[in-house]
Write a protein that holds these residues in place. Structure first.
Motif, PDB file in Angstrom:
ATOM      1  N   THR A  34       0.609  -1.289  -0.111  1.00  0.00           N
ATOM      2  CA  THR A  34       0.723   0.469  -0.003  1.00  0.00           C
ATOM      3  C   THR A  34       1.201   0.622  -0.364  1.00  0.00           C
ATOM      4  OG1 THR A  34      -1.301  -0.695   0.781  1.00  0.00           O
ATOM      5  CG2 THR A  34      -1.258   1.863   0.802  1.00  0.00           C
ATOM      6  N   TYR A  38       0.977   4.263  -2.265  1.00  0.00           N
ATOM      7  CA  TYR A  38       1.165   6.293  -1.287  1.00  0.00           C
ATOM      8  C   TYR A  38       2.038   6.786  -2.359  1.00  0.00           C
ATOM      9  CZ  TYR A  38      -2.967   4.265   1.776  1.00  0.00           C
ATOM     10  OH  TYR A  38      -4.280   3.875   1.943  1.00  0.00           O
ATOM     11  N   CYS A  42       1.351  10.384  -5.018  1.00  0.00           N
ATOM     12  CA  CYS A  42       2.285  10.986  -5.008  1.00  0.00           C
ATOM     13  C   CYS A  42       3.265  11.871  -5.732  1.00  0.00           C
ATOM     14  CB  CYS A  42       2.731  10.908  -3.139  1.00  0.00           C
ATOM     15  SG  CYS A  42       1.699  10.719  -2.073  1.00  0.00           S
ATOM     16  N   HIS A  74      -7.997   8.452   2.007  1.00  0.00           N
ATOM     17  CA  HIS A  74      -6.986   6.632   2.172  1.00  0.00           C
ATOM     18  C   HIS A  74      -7.395   6.662   3.704  1.00  0.00           C
ATOM     19  CE1 HIS A  74      -5.772   6.275  -1.384  1.00  0.00           C
ATOM     20  NE2 HIS A  74      -4.875   7.509  -1.972  1.00  0.00           N
ATOM     21  N   PHE A  81       1.103   8.921   7.479  1.00  0.00           N
ATOM     22  CA  PHE A  81       2.413   8.406   6.145  1.00  0.00           C
ATOM     23  C   PHE A  81       3.675   8.837   6.739  1.00  0.00           C
ATOM     24  CE2 PHE A  81       3.406  10.387   2.365  1.00  0.00           C
ATOM     25  CZ  PHE A  81       3.514   9.622   1.015  1.00  0.00           C
TER      26      PHE A  81
END
Length: 116
Positions: A34, A38, A42, A74, A81
């Motif tokens: 995941t 991500y 980005c 998300h 993050f």
């Protein structure tokens, strides 16, 4: 591609600056696959924002808007993050693998986009 090279260079610089830190698993760690998704999302968004042009202030505003939407969409926090990214980028053995997976996904996205 210049933006991609700059982003990869920034990540590598971050890697080398953190290589001696203790590796502690953060709470609410985002799983590896995941996190690759991500990071790719980005990178693509930031590249689009900065390649679109316009004034620096407008680019900064659009970047902030993207990340606010990204975290909400998300259902993650900025801190989650960042801590997850630090975790994956703070491993001398697995970090190059993580970066290579991100790079490969970006190449696949590029090939799909241009039809090759």
């Amino acid at each position: 591609m210049k933006r991609l090279a700059l982003l990869l260079s920034s990540l590598l610089l971050f890697l080398f600056s953190c290589k001696n830190a203790e590796k502690e698993v953060p709470e609410n760690l985002i799983d590896h696959d995941t996190m690759v998704d991500y990071v790719v999302e980005c990178w693509l968004a930031e590249s689009a924002i900065h390649n679109f042009g316009g004034k620096y202030e407008k680019q900064q505003q659009e970047t902030v808007t993207f990340y606010n939407d990204f975290f909400k969409r998300h259902n993650i926090t900025k801190e989650q993050f960042i801590h997850s990214l630090e975790y994956y980028m703070n491993d001398n053995v697995n970090t190059p693998i993580f970066i290579e997976e991100c790079k490969q996904r970006l190449e696949e996205e590029k090939d799909e986009y241009i039809g090759e």
